[in-house]
Design a protein around this motif. Structure first.
Motif, PDB file in Angstrom:
ATOM      1  N   MET A   1       0.820  -1.206   0.000  1.00 61.42           N
ATOM      2  CA  MET A   1       0.000   0.000   0.000  1.00 61.42           C
ATOM      3  C   MET A   1       0.859   1.263   0.000  1.00 61.42           C
ATOM      4  O   MET A   1       0.574   2.235  -0.676  1.00 61.42           O
ATOM      5  N   ASP A   2       1.949   1.244   0.797  1.00 61.58           N
ATOM      6  CA  ASP A   2       2.782   2.438   0.862  1.00 61.58           C
ATOM      7  C   ASP A   2       3.468   2.723  -0.471  1.00 61.58           C
ATOM      8  O   ASP A   2       3.699   3.865  -0.835  1.00 61.58           O
ATOM      9  N   LYS A   3       3.790   1.649  -1.226  1.00 61.08           N
ATOM     10  CA  LYS A   3       4.393   1.853  -2.548  1.00 61.08           C
ATOM     11  C   LYS A   3       3.413   2.562  -3.474  1.00 61.08           C
ATOM     12  O   LYS A   3       3.765   3.510  -4.189  1.00 61.08           O
ATOM     13  N   PHE A   4       2.173   2.082  -3.466  1.00 56.65           N
ATOM     14  CA  PHE A   4       1.113   2.663  -4.283  1.00 56.65           C
ATOM     15  C   PHE A   4       0.960   4.158  -3.976  1.00 56.65           C
ATOM     16  O   PHE A   4       0.946   5.013  -4.872  1.00 56.65           O
ATOM     17  N   LEU A   5       0.890   4.483  -2.710  1.00 56.79           N
ATOM     18  CA  LEU A   5       0.691   5.867  -2.289  1.00 56.79           C
ATOM     19  C   LEU A   5       1.919   6.726  -2.598  1.00 56.79           C
ATOM     20  O   LEU A   5       1.792   7.878  -3.028  1.00 56.79           O
ATOM     21  N   TYR A   6       3.106   6.151  -2.406  1.00 58.54           N
ATOM     22  CA  TYR A   6       4.336   6.909  -2.634  1.00 58.54           C
ATOM     23  C   TYR A   6       4.492   7.278  -4.103  1.00 58.54           C
ATOM     24  O   TYR A   6       4.855   8.407  -4.444  1.00 58.54           O
ATOM     25  N   VAL A   7       4.211   6.315  -5.000  1.00 58.56           N
ATOM     26  CA  VAL A   7       4.316   6.576  -6.436  1.00 58.56           C
ATOM     27  C   VAL A   7       3.340   7.664  -6.860  1.00 58.56           C
ATOM     28  O   VAL A   7       3.687   8.591  -7.605  1.00 58.56           O
ATOM     29  N   ALA A   8       2.108   7.596  -6.372  1.00 59.90           N
ATOM     30  CA  ALA A   8       1.100   8.598  -6.723  1.00 59.90           C
ATOM     31  C   ALA A   8       1.473   9.971  -6.166  1.00 59.90           C
ATOM     32  O   ALA A   8       1.341  10.999  -6.854  1.00 59.90           O
ATOM     33  N   MET A   9       1.952  10.004  -4.941  1.00 63.10           N
ATOM     34  CA  MET A   9       2.318  11.285  -4.320  1.00 63.10           C
ATOM     35  C   MET A   9       3.474  11.951  -5.050  1.00 63.10           C
ATOM     36  O   MET A   9       3.432  13.147  -5.354  1.00 63.10           O
ATOM     37  N   SER A  10       4.527  11.190  -5.340  1.00 64.17           N
ATOM     38  CA  SER A  10       5.690  11.769  -6.013  1.00 64.17           C
ATOM     39  C   SER A  10       5.338  12.215  -7.423  1.00 64.17           C
ATOM     40  O   SER A  10       5.818  13.251  -7.903  1.00 64.17           O
ATOM     41  N   GLY A  11       4.462  11.460  -8.098  1.00 69.62           N
ATOM     42  CA  GLY A  11       4.028  11.860  -9.433  1.00 69.62           C
ATOM     43  C   GLY A  11       3.256  13.160  -9.414  1.00 69.62           C
ATOM     44  O   GLY A  11       3.457  14.037 -10.252  1.00 69.62           O
ATOM     45  N   ALA A  12       2.358  13.324  -8.441  1.00 68.79           N
ATOM     46  CA  ALA A  12       1.574  14.557  -8.330  1.00 68.79           C
ATOM     47  C   ALA A  12       2.477  15.753  -8.044  1.00 68.79           C
ATOM     48  O   ALA A  12       2.279  16.844  -8.591  1.00 68.79           O
ATOM     49  N   LYS A  13       3.465  15.555  -7.184  1.00 68.34           N
ATOM     50  CA  LYS A  13       4.375  16.646  -6.847  1.00 68.34           C
ATOM     51  C   LYS A  13       5.153  17.116  -8.071  1.00 68.34           C
ATOM     52  O   LYS A  13       5.289  18.329  -8.315  1.00 68.34           O
ATOM     53  N   GLN A  14       5.641  16.183  -8.873  1.00 69.81           N
ATOM     54  CA  GLN A  14       6.408  16.557 -10.048  1.00 69.81           C
ATOM     55  C   GLN A  14       5.517  17.150 -11.137  1.00 69.81           C
ATOM     56  O   GLN A  14       5.960  18.006 -11.911  1.00 69.81           O
ATOM     57  N   ASN A  15       4.262  16.713 -11.194  1.00 63.70           N
ATOM     58  CA  ASN A  15       3.313  17.358 -12.109  1.00 63.70           C
ATOM     59  C   ASN A  15       3.158  18.828 -11.760  1.00 63.70           C
ATOM     60  O   ASN A  15       3.085  19.693 -12.641  1.00 63.70           O
ATOM     61  N   MET A  16       3.099  19.133 -10.464  1.00 64.20           N
ATOM     62  CA  MET A  16       2.977  20.518 -10.021  1.00 64.20           C
ATOM     63  C   MET A  16       4.223  21.330 -10.404  1.00 64.20           C
ATOM     64  O   MET A  16       4.114  22.502 -10.804  1.00 64.20           O
ATOM     65  N   ASN A  17       5.394  20.709 -10.304  1.00 66.36           N
ATOM     66  CA  ASN A  17       6.624  21.408 -10.678  1.00 66.36           C
ATOM     67  C   ASN A  17       6.621  21.771 -12.161  1.00 66.36           C
ATOM     68  O   ASN A  17       6.992  22.886 -12.536  1.00 66.36           O
ATOM     69  N   GLU A  18       6.200  20.823 -13.001  1.00 63.88           N
ATOM     70  CA  GLU A  18       6.175  21.115 -14.435  1.00 63.88           C
ATOM     71  C   GLU A  18       5.063  22.096 -14.779  1.00 63.88           C
ATOM     72  O   GLU A  18       5.203  22.905 -15.701  1.00 63.88           O
ATOM     73  N   LEU A  19       3.959  22.049 -14.049  1.00 61.19           N
ATOM     74  CA  LEU A  19       2.898  23.041 -14.256  1.00 61.19           C
ATOM     75  C   LEU A  19       3.438  24.449 -14.026  1.00 61.19           C
ATOM     76  O   LEU A  19       3.121  25.378 -14.788  1.00 61.19           O
ATOM     77  N   ALA A  20       4.248  24.623 -12.989  1.00 59.24           N
ATOM     78  CA  ALA A  20       4.832  25.932 -12.703  1.00 59.24           C
ATOM     79  C   ALA A  20       5.775  26.367 -13.823  1.00 59.24           C
ATOM     80  O   ALA A  20       5.794  27.541 -14.216  1.00 59.24           O
ATOM     81  N   LEU A  21       6.549  25.425 -14.354  1.00 57.79           N
ATOM     82  CA  LEU A  21       7.480  25.735 -15.443  1.00 57.79           C
ATOM     83  C   LEU A  21       6.715  26.160 -16.690  1.00 57.79           C
ATOM     84  O   LEU A  21       7.051  27.173 -17.331  1.00 57.79           O
ATOM     85  N   ARG A  22       5.667  25.404 -17.036  1.00 59.03           N
ATOM     86  CA  ARG A  22       4.880  25.732 -18.226  1.00 59.03           C
ATOM     87  C   ARG A  22       4.139  27.054 -18.058  1.00 59.03           C
ATOM     88  O   ARG A  22       4.010  27.839 -19.006  1.00 59.03           O
ATOM     89  N   ALA A  23       3.654  27.303 -16.854  1.00 60.15           N
ATOM     90  CA  ALA A  23       2.957  28.558 -16.591  1.00 60.15           C
ATOM     91  C   ALA A  23       3.913  29.746 -16.733  1.00 60.15           C
ATOM     92  O   ALA A  23       3.527  30.807 -17.237  1.00 60.15           O
ATOM     93  N   ASN A  24       5.162  29.580 -16.303  1.00 60.06           N
ATOM     94  CA  ASN A  24       6.154  30.642 -16.456  1.00 60.06           C
ATOM     95  C   ASN A  24       6.440  30.904 -17.930  1.00 60.06           C
ATOM     96  O   ASN A  24       6.579  32.063 -18.351  1.00 60.06           O
ATOM     97  N   ASN A  25       6.541  29.828 -18.718  1.00 60.79           N
ATOM     98  CA  ASN A  25       6.738  30.010 -20.159  1.00 60.79           C
ATOM     99  C   ASN A  25       5.592  30.812 -20.766  1.00 60.79           C
ATOM    100  O   ASN A  25       5.803  31.753 -21.536  1.00 60.79           O
ATOM    101  N   LEU A  26       4.367  30.421 -20.413  1.00 51.51           N
ATOM    102  CA  LEU A  26       3.195  31.087 -20.966  1.00 51.51           C
ATOM    103  C   LEU A  26       3.142  32.548 -20.545  1.00 51.51           C
ATOM    104  O   LEU A  26       2.747  33.418 -21.331  1.00 51.51           O
ATOM    105  N   ALA A  27       3.545  32.834 -19.309  1.00 47.77           N
ATOM    106  CA  ALA A  27       3.533  34.219 -18.814  1.00 47.77           C
ATOM    107  C   ALA A  27       4.527  35.093 -19.561  1.00 47.77           C
ATOM    108  O   ALA A  27       4.383  36.320 -19.578  1.00 47.77           O
ATOM    109  N   ASN A  28       5.542  34.483 -20.182  1.00 48.36           N
ATOM    110  CA  ASN A  28       6.564  35.237 -20.912  1.00 48.36           C
ATOM    111  C   ASN A  28       6.403  35.131 -22.420  1.00 48.36           C
ATOM    112  O   ASN A  28       7.363  35.363 -23.163  1.00 48.36           O
TER     113      ASN A  28
END
Length: 247
Positions: free
Chosen positions: A1-28
């Motif tokens: 169970m912890d593996k399942f949750l860890y993979v999902a959590m880390s994936g969501a966090k990195q999605n947020m990081n790339e969202l910020a990068l793409r948003a910065n590109n769009l803002a410029n």
């Protein structure tokens, strides 16, 4: 169970990081000379006590997209655009030399030439200072700056400096936190006389707004999927706990 949750959590966090990068590109998308950031994801093994059995996702920006942006004609004497490869040398806030493609220039009451970000423009011997008062400024294709002193006749033209234009190769460049580029080695790039400029024009941003919007939508959907996986892990944990109580 912890593996399942860890993979999902880390994936969501990195999605947020790339969202910020793409948003910065769009803002410029309308920022002259801006080079969009690129993103990539890779798996990283988590090391710690015990065996390294956990793998998480990591989003990183390995480089910028160095494709040239569109050349926009302005007709303004102090607007210049790099033709082909190359960079303008400017002085960063910390006094170091850095590089940019933004070529909308102006000068202050002391004659100091700077770009629209306020960075002094470098010449062969340091920051360029124009001899005030002047009536007209022109910049040639090889970066030579000429002025006509105030009150002088039209044929009177004086050379007062030359833009420092460099071309160390895009593979050697990295963007700093201030948005300016520098050499990865930390050295100063030498002037390259083969770099030319076009006067009366500026280079626009190379961001493709449509591509960035599509990427933002795709990343948002991925993030929602990761959150659903975490919710499923929570439901599975509750079901397991219920079964343990029954037994």
């Amino acid at each position: 169970m912890d593996k399942f949750l860890y993979v999902a959590m880390s994936g969501a966090k990195q999605n947020m990081n790339e969202l910020a990068l793409r948003a910065n590109n769009l803002a410029n998308a309308n920022t002259d000379g801006f080079k969009s950031d690129m993103a990539q994801a890779r798996s990283m093994q988590a090391f710690g006590e015990g065996l390294p059995t956990r793998v998480f996702a990591m989003t990183e920006s390995p480089s910028a997209n160095f494709r040239s942006g569109p050349i926009k004609t302005t007709g303004r004497d102090l607007d210049v655009a790099i033709k082909g490869d190359g960079w303008f040398a400017v002085q960063a806030k910390d006094g170091s030399e850095a590089y940019t493609r933004a070529g909308s220039l102006s000068f202050d009451s002391t004659g100091l030439l700077h770009n629209d970000r306020g960075n002094p423009v470098m010449g062969d011997a340091g920051p360029i200072v124009l001899p005030l008062p002047i009536e007209k400024v022109s910049i040639s294709q090889d970066g030579i700056i000429s002025v006509r002193p105030q009150g002088a006749t039209a044929e009177v033209v004086e050379e007062v400096g030359r833009l420092k234009l460099v071309n160390p190769g895009n593979a050697e460049m990295m963007r700093g936190e201030d948005g300016l580029f520098r050499l990865m080695s930390g050295n100063i790039a030498p002037a390259d006389p083969s770099v030319g400029v076009e006067s009366g024009a500026v280079e626009g941003s190379n961001v493709n707004p449509v591509d960035e919007m599509v990427s933002l939508i795709d990343l948002q959907r991925q993030f929602e999927l990761q959150v659903k996986m975490m919710k499923t892990a929570e439901e599975n944990d509750r079901a397991s706990s219920s079964l343990m109580r029954i037994s």
